[in-house]
Design a protein around this motif. Sequence first.
Motif, PDB file in Angstrom:
ATOM      1  N   ARG A   1      -2.921   4.977  -7.470  1.00  0.00           N
ATOM      2  CA  ARG A   1      -1.820   4.241  -8.090  1.00  0.00           C
ATOM      3  C   ARG A   1      -2.315   2.928  -8.703  1.00  0.00           C
ATOM      4  NH1 ARG A   1       2.334   4.590  -4.022  1.00  0.00           N
ATOM      5  NH2 ARG A   1       1.572   2.622  -3.235  1.00  0.00           N
TER       6      ARG A   1
ATOM      7  N   ILE B   1       0.831  -1.209   0.000  1.00  0.00           N
ATOM      8  CA  ILE B   1       0.000   0.000   0.000  1.00  0.00           C
ATOM      9  C   ILE B   1       0.867   1.261   0.000  1.00  0.00           C
ATOM     10  CG2 ILE B   1      -1.672   1.334   1.383  1.00  0.00           C
ATOM     11  CD1 ILE B   1      -2.699  -1.410   2.407  1.00  0.00           C
TER      12      ILE B   1
ATOM     13  N   TYR C   1       9.511   0.917   4.427  1.00  0.00           N
ATOM     14  CA  TYR C   1      10.438   0.126   5.251  1.00  0.00           C
ATOM     15  C   TYR C   1      11.085   1.016   6.314  1.00  0.00           C
ATOM     16  CZ  TYR C   1      10.237  -4.017   2.212  1.00  0.00           C
ATOM     17  OH  TYR C   1       9.824  -5.115   1.534  1.00  0.00           O
TER      18      TYR C   1
ATOM     19  N   ASP D   1      10.826   0.703  -9.048  1.00  0.00           N
ATOM     20  CA  ASP D   1      11.445   1.679  -8.137  1.00  0.00           C
ATOM     21  C   ASP D   1      12.954   1.462  -8.065  1.00  0.00           C
ATOM     22  OD1 ASP D   1       9.114   2.885  -7.534  1.00  0.00           O
ATOM     23  OD2 ASP D   1       8.811   1.908  -5.589  1.00  0.00           O
ATOM     24  N   THR D   2      13.337   0.201  -7.828  1.00  0.00           N
ATOM     25  CA  THR D   2      14.754  -0.103  -7.636  1.00  0.00           C
ATOM     26  C   THR D   2      15.545   0.154  -8.907  1.00  0.00           C
ATOM     27  OG1 THR D   2      14.033  -1.790  -6.088  1.00  0.00           O
ATOM     28  CG2 THR D   2      16.342  -1.874  -6.749  1.00  0.00           C
TER      29      THR D   2
ATOM     30  N   ASP E   1       6.125   7.772  -5.037  1.00  0.00           N
ATOM     31  CA  ASP E   1       4.937   8.319  -4.394  1.00  0.00           C
ATOM     32  C   ASP E   1       5.202   9.752  -3.959  1.00  0.00           C
ATOM     33  OD1 ASP E   1       2.690   8.801  -3.037  1.00  0.00           O
ATOM     34  OD2 ASP E   1       2.980   7.272  -1.504  1.00  0.00           O
ATOM     35  N   LEU E   2       5.052  10.670  -4.929  1.00  0.00           N
ATOM     36  CA  LEU E   2       5.386  12.058  -4.620  1.00  0.00           C
ATOM     37  C   LEU E   2       4.410  12.674  -3.631  1.00  0.00           C
ATOM     38  CD1 LEU E   2       6.494  13.303  -8.121  1.00  0.00           C
ATOM     39  CD2 LEU E   2       7.945  12.716  -6.192  1.00  0.00           C
TER      40      LEU E   2
ATOM     41  N   TYR F   1      -2.970   5.246  -2.652  1.00  0.00           N
ATOM     42  CA  TYR F   1      -2.871   3.844  -3.047  1.00  0.00           C
ATOM     43  C   TYR F   1      -3.865   3.523  -4.167  1.00  0.00           C
ATOM     44  CZ  TYR F   1      -3.369  -1.227  -2.729  1.00  0.00           C
ATOM     45  OH  TYR F   1      -3.451  -2.561  -3.021  1.00  0.00           O
ATOM     46  N   ARG F   2      -5.115   3.979  -3.972  1.00  0.00           N
ATOM     47  CA  ARG F   2      -6.145   3.675  -4.977  1.00  0.00           C
ATOM     48  C   ARG F   2      -5.811   4.331  -6.308  1.00  0.00           C
ATOM     49  NH1 ARG F   2     -10.029   4.543  -0.731  1.00  0.00           N
ATOM     50  NH2 ARG F   2     -10.473   2.508   0.200  1.00  0.00           N
TER      51      ARG F   2
ATOM     52  N   ARG G   1      15.907   7.576  -0.668  1.00  0.00           N
ATOM     53  CA  ARG G   1      15.821   6.208  -1.198  1.00  0.00           C
ATOM     54  C   ARG G   1      17.080   5.836  -1.946  1.00  0.00           C
ATOM     55  NH1 ARG G   1      10.155   6.349  -4.084  1.00  0.00           N
ATOM     56  NH2 ARG G   1      11.272   4.953  -5.456  1.00  0.00           N
TER      57      ARG G   1
ATOM     58  N   ASN H   1      13.358  -6.703  -1.892  1.00  0.00           N
ATOM     59  CA  ASN H   1      12.837  -7.307  -0.674  1.00  0.00           C
ATOM     60  C   ASN H   1      11.698  -8.264  -1.003  1.00  0.00           C
ATOM     61  OD1 ASN H   1      14.356  -5.915   1.477  1.00  0.00           O
ATOM     62  ND2 ASN H   1      13.487  -4.110   0.475  1.00  0.00           N
ATOM     63  N   ARG H   2      11.020  -7.990  -2.070  1.00  0.00           N
ATOM     64  CA  ARG H   2       9.922  -8.834  -2.524  1.00  0.00           C
ATOM     65  C   ARG H   2       9.921  -8.722  -4.035  1.00  0.00           C
ATOM     66  NH1 ARG H   2       5.385  -5.182  -2.997  1.00  0.00           N
ATOM     67  NH2 ARG H   2       6.422  -3.194  -3.012  1.00  0.00           N
TER      68      ARG H   2
ATOM     69  N   GLU I   1       6.146  -3.218  -8.819  1.00  0.00           N
ATOM     70  CA  GLU I   1       6.374  -1.838  -8.403  1.00  0.00           C
ATOM     71  C   GLU I   1       7.765  -1.658  -7.785  1.00  0.00           C
ATOM     72  OE1 GLU I   1       4.833   1.289  -5.165  1.00  0.00           O
ATOM     73  OE2 GLU I   1       3.483  -0.383  -5.631  1.00  0.00           O
ATOM     74  N   GLU I   2       8.136  -2.618  -6.947  1.00  0.00           N
ATOM     75  CA  GLU I   2       9.444  -2.515  -6.313  1.00  0.00           C
ATOM     76  C   GLU I   2      10.556  -2.623  -7.355  1.00  0.00           C
ATOM     77  OE1 GLU I   2      10.810  -5.650  -3.835  1.00  0.00           O
ATOM     78  OE2 GLU I   2      12.176  -4.343  -2.714  1.00  0.00           O
TER      79      GLU I   2
ATOM     80  N   LEU J   1      -8.694  -1.884   1.878  1.00  0.00           N
ATOM     81  CA  LEU J   1      -7.458  -1.681   1.115  1.00  0.00           C
ATOM     82  C   LEU J   1      -6.707  -2.989   0.920  1.00  0.00           C
ATOM     83  CD1 LEU J   1      -5.829   1.586   2.421  1.00  0.00           C
ATOM     84  CD2 LEU J   1      -7.188   1.221   0.379  1.00  0.00           C
TER      85      LEU J   1
ATOM     86  N   ASN K   1       7.965   1.215  -1.129  1.00  0.00           N
ATOM     87  CA  ASN K   1       9.208   0.787  -0.467  1.00  0.00           C
ATOM     88  C   ASN K   1       9.692   1.739   0.619  1.00  0.00           C
ATOM     89  OD1 ASN K   1       9.711  -1.665  -1.671  1.00  0.00           O
ATOM     90  ND2 ASN K   1      10.535  -0.674  -3.509  1.00  0.00           N
TER      91      ASN K   1
END
Lengths: 170, 170, 252
Positions: free
Chosen positions: C154, B116, B122, C216-217, C172-173, C151-152, C182, C207-208, C212-213, B169, B119
């Motif tokens: 996105r 939600i 964390y 980002d990475t 997530d600005l 969240y919604r 980050r 991490n997962r 999305e991750e 959510l 990253n």
Amino acid sequence: MESNEERSVQDPKALVEAALFISSDPVPRSELIDLAGTPEDELDFIIEEIEDDLAAEDRGLRLVENNGNYQLRVKRFILPRVKYLAPHQDISRGVLRTLSVIAYNSPVLQKEVIDIRGNGAYDHIDELISRGFVTSKQEGRTKLLAVTQDFLDYFGLDGTEDLRKGEDLI
Amino acid sequence: MESNEERSVQDPKALVEAALFISSDPVPRSELIDLAGTPEDELDFIIEEIEDDLAAEDRGLRLVENNGNYQLRVKRFILPRVKYLAPHQDISRGVLRTLSVIAYNSPVLQKEVIDIRGNGAYDHIDELISRGFVTSKQEGRTKLLAVTQDFLDYFGLDGTEDLRKGEDLI
Amino acid sequence: MNEGLEDGQLTSRLSDRDRINSVTLSSPYWQDILDQYASYEDPWEISVVEMARDFQRQLAELQDEDFELSGRMVVSCAVLLRVKAQELGERSEGGEEEEFDEYIEPDFLAYEEFDDEKFVPTLEVPVKRINRRAVTRDELERAFEDAARVYRRREKRRDEEPELEDPDWGIDLDDGEDFHVRLQRLFRKVKKKWSQGKKVLFSTLLNRESREEKFDTFLELLHLQSEGKINCKQEEPFSDILIEVGKDDDGE
């Protein structure tokens, strides 16, 4: 540690104390009147009561009024013991001395300030202008420097006359 | 507005009040003992006295203790009235959003919170754990997060049932 | 005092003609002494050492007569020293930081004969208190609504634009999240693995396994590469990306 959490009628004195405590800046009188929802003379009465409470030996704070703005502060004689707990202060000593010279003589010719403080003070004056503590106005071949309202607010002064009287600065 | 300015013997209760007032962070018990120069049981007595004083209807503050750290705060039922005077909150916006997601779904898998919140959460979770608002327990390949009693105390809640559930959510 | 003047040199710069004479020193009107000092344009012309010696001699002669003079002598010498020191400070450092007035008692500066119009007491910086208030329950609730809204939005974007035309790329600005924080976090992670002699693969930074991750990475890695902090290599299309720490940061 707190009783009557859900009380809906709020004591105006409690509101005034909370407002003075929560604000880092002085709170205008008009704000306190609005907040407490009391007529002006009742606010005066509340202020007086708070002052009386704080005058007790076992209280560490005092109430300061400046131009109709109110602020809680630590009592002067206690301040040296606890001020290390407050965030770091951010005016260097050299700059502070130059500011002192300007403040005590305000308005004063830049030339005179440099005479007293030396050439290094040109930088100090720049810094003080950019911080909004000092204004500069061309005056013939030099400049006329004066302290600003922001300066007075920051140092908790009514006016520069306070300085000339040799009154305490905090 | 202040009497007996030059008093040299300082009342330990006044010192404790001044320290709590001036510090932006909670003050450790050991610091207060050093400062007041009193034995531990006397500090307890002083703390109790301050709490009693603040319990009065005409006082706007309360004393909060958390893991041996003390802090003055505005009474909860007064806070909404005066909070506009304080621009700084003690939980940043991003961290607060992550906390809200955990609180409204507590207990919740860390993986779901990251889904939600992204990253960046964390780091938020680390901060919330170190502030004692959230606990983390290994649950298979991810972690199970839950809010703590400290969290409930902070927001004046009896339990997370008080909070509207945000299951839509997840 | 960085001109390196020794005490002897200081004394030698003074002329005998300007030494305080013993008549003045033995005069009962000590206030006159300070007036005399004021008449010297250059305080260097007065020798504190000589003056003190003269006074010592006088004192020896006076024996047990008038010891009230001695205190005034100390005050006078100290005033003079301050005037000299101030001058020396201005000569050597353009007047910056005259440390010594910290050590002079305020009463002493107020000594009626000490007429220094330029002197002003240093302002005291007020101790500013920064109060960070508690968050209210309403604000917690609003924070949750904001988090849900972000969240919604996105999720909706993700459904509508599966080809990732969204320039936002999952940063997530709305959150006020600092991208640089980050970047630093990821770089620390890379450097840690690198310093342990491990092969740093893109897949080991996750991490997962969410899409999305990964975006980002990947975006963060591109930024780090453009800053010259890392080098990314991909042996063949769609294979794992190998990351090496840039030379500048090697071995840190």
